[in-house]
Motif scaffolding. Structure first.
Motif, PDB file in Angstrom:
ATOM      1  N   GLU A 152     -35.031 -44.582  38.019  1.00 27.29           N
ATOM      2  CA  GLU A 152     -36.478 -44.503  38.222  1.00 27.29           C
ATOM      3  C   GLU A 152     -36.876 -43.141  38.786  1.00 27.29           C
ATOM      4  O   GLU A 152     -36.045 -42.400  39.317  1.00 27.29           O
ATOM      5  N   ARG A 183     -39.141 -44.797  45.293  1.00 27.55           N
ATOM      6  CA  ARG A 183     -39.669 -44.933  43.939  1.00 27.55           C
ATOM      7  C   ARG A 183     -41.145 -44.545  43.867  1.00 27.55           C
ATOM      8  O   ARG A 183     -41.922 -44.846  44.784  1.00 27.55           O
ATOM      9  N   THR A 211     -44.552 -44.352  40.926  1.00 27.08           N
ATOM     10  CA  THR A 211     -45.052 -44.743  39.610  1.00 27.08           C
ATOM     11  C   THR A 211     -46.427 -44.128  39.394  1.00 27.08           C
ATOM     12  O   THR A 211     -47.143 -43.833  40.361  1.00 27.08           O
ATOM     13  N   GLU A 218     -42.191 -39.940  32.289  1.00 24.19           N
ATOM     14  CA  GLU A 218     -41.653 -41.071  31.524  1.00 24.19           C
ATOM     15  C   GLU A 218     -41.065 -42.137  32.438  1.00 24.19           C
ATOM     16  O   GLU A 218     -41.361 -43.331  32.289  1.00 24.19           O
ATOM     17  N   ARG A 219     -40.242 -41.719  33.386  1.00 23.71           N
ATOM     18  CA  ARG A 219     -39.570 -42.689  34.257  1.00 23.71           C
ATOM     19  C   ARG A 219     -40.506 -43.278  35.302  1.00 23.71           C
ATOM     20  O   ARG A 219     -40.194 -44.307  35.909  1.00 23.71           O
ATOM     21  N   GLY A 255     -43.427 -44.309  34.374  1.00 25.02           N
ATOM     22  CA  GLY A 255     -44.245 -45.246  33.623  1.00 25.02           C
ATOM     23  C   GLY A 255     -45.448 -44.650  32.946  1.00 25.02           C
ATOM     24  O   GLY A 255     -46.326 -45.382  32.472  1.00 25.02           O
ATOM     25  N   ASN A 304     -51.510 -41.664  32.954  1.00 26.69           N
ATOM     26  CA  ASN A 304     -51.117 -43.066  32.934  1.00 26.69           C
ATOM     27  C   ASN A 304     -51.525 -43.675  31.596  1.00 26.69           C
ATOM     28  O   ASN A 304     -52.260 -43.077  30.806  1.00 26.69           O
ATOM     29  N   LYS A 305     -51.054 -44.862  31.317  1.00 27.67           N
ATOM     30  CA  LYS A 305     -51.224 -45.451  29.987  1.00 27.67           C
ATOM     31  C   LYS A 305     -52.672 -45.805  29.683  1.00 27.67           C
ATOM     32  O   LYS A 305     -53.042 -45.919  28.515  1.00 27.67           O
TER      33      LYS A 305
END
Length: 272
Positions: free
Chosen positions: A142, A149, A151, A225-226, A228, A258-259
């Motif tokens: 991650e 971590r 994100t 990528e890692r 998210g 972000n997505k």
């Protein structure tokens, strides 16, 4: 060849130590900054070359036969040292991303180190030396900031969220850039690597950079990528894998977000 987890873990450790050593050296060199202009329009300092050599020397202690691409090469050109192995790994280095900031004493700069195998980043490190922030990611782990971590966020485009914009953009991009500026709290920190790191940890919802080279983006791409997120060019296409042997300094227009934000920003830059 498939690399084992232990191989990738060692690469990440080597990259992290090399980036930290270079960042510490960059801070030491701040007292003695000497600048010059390369390629007719880019500032470079004595620290850029020094820090790149610090990174390469550290990596070569463990990987003497692997390839290197770096921003600082002979005659103001990029460094290109092909690997001497049958299944090559390339180390891609930006010793000081944000040199213009660094040269003027603005402490927004970072060290960027990535390992590329099979045309794709498999290890990436971005070290924000002034804040001692180490961003790391690998193909089988991650994304992390100082061991914890991180994100990308889930926020949408709004007047309350930050979006990173590069210093340079062409006339055909003006409409999209102005739309971002109108709808977000846009930011320009003067470092593509830092913009990518901040997207990875959710501090920014996205970033657009228009004149990036591989050393600006390789580490940040795997970090995004890692974490998210989504990383690609402004046409929505993947940049990696790429033929490392054929790289001669091509520039890329990149978008990382972000997505939720990524497809919305692509629409802003769509050719009509």
């Amino acid at each position: 060849m498939t690399l084992a987890h232990s191989d990738i873990s060692q690469m990440l450790e080597v990259a992290s130590v090399a980036a930290r050593l270079a960042g510490q050296r960059a801070l030491e060199e701040l007292t003695y900054i000497k600048t010059s202009v390369k390629n007719g329009g880019e500032l470079v300092t004595q620290a850029d070359g020094i820090c790149q050599q610090v990174i390469i020397s550290r990596i070569k202690e463990f990987y003497p036969d692997e390839g290197f691409i770096g921003e600082e090469g002979p005659g103001g050109k990029m460094l290109f040292q092909p690997p001497r192995t049958s299944d090559p790994v390339w180390w891609v280095i930006d010793p000081i991303d944000g040199t213009n900031n660094y040269a003027h004493g603005l402490l927004n700069f970072a060290v960027s180190v990535a390992a590329i195998h099979g045309g794709r980043p498999i290890v990436g490190v971005i070290y924000d030396a002034p804040t001692e922030s180490m961003y790391t990611a690998a193909i089988d782990t991650e994304a992390q900031l100082n061991g914890s971590r991180i994100t990308v966020g889930a926020d949408d485009i709004s007047e309350f969220n930050s979006f990173g914009i590069d210093s340079h953009y062409t006339d055909d991009m003006a409409k999209g850039i102005h739309e971002i500026m109108r709808r977000t709290r846009f930011r320009n920190l003067g470092s593509t690597a830092l913009h990518l790191a901040y997207v990875a940890k959710g501090a920014m919802i996205g970033t657009v950079s228009t004149v990036t080279k591989i050393w600006d983006i390789a580490a940040g791409a795997i970090l995004i990528e890692r974490a998210g997120g989504v990383f690609g060019d402004l046409a929505g296409k993947a940049i990696f894998p790429m033929d490392m042997n054929a790289y001669t300094g091509q520039e890329y227009r990149i978008l990382a977000a972000n997505k939720k934000v990524y497809p919305e920003v692509l629409k802003m830059f769509a050719v009509t």
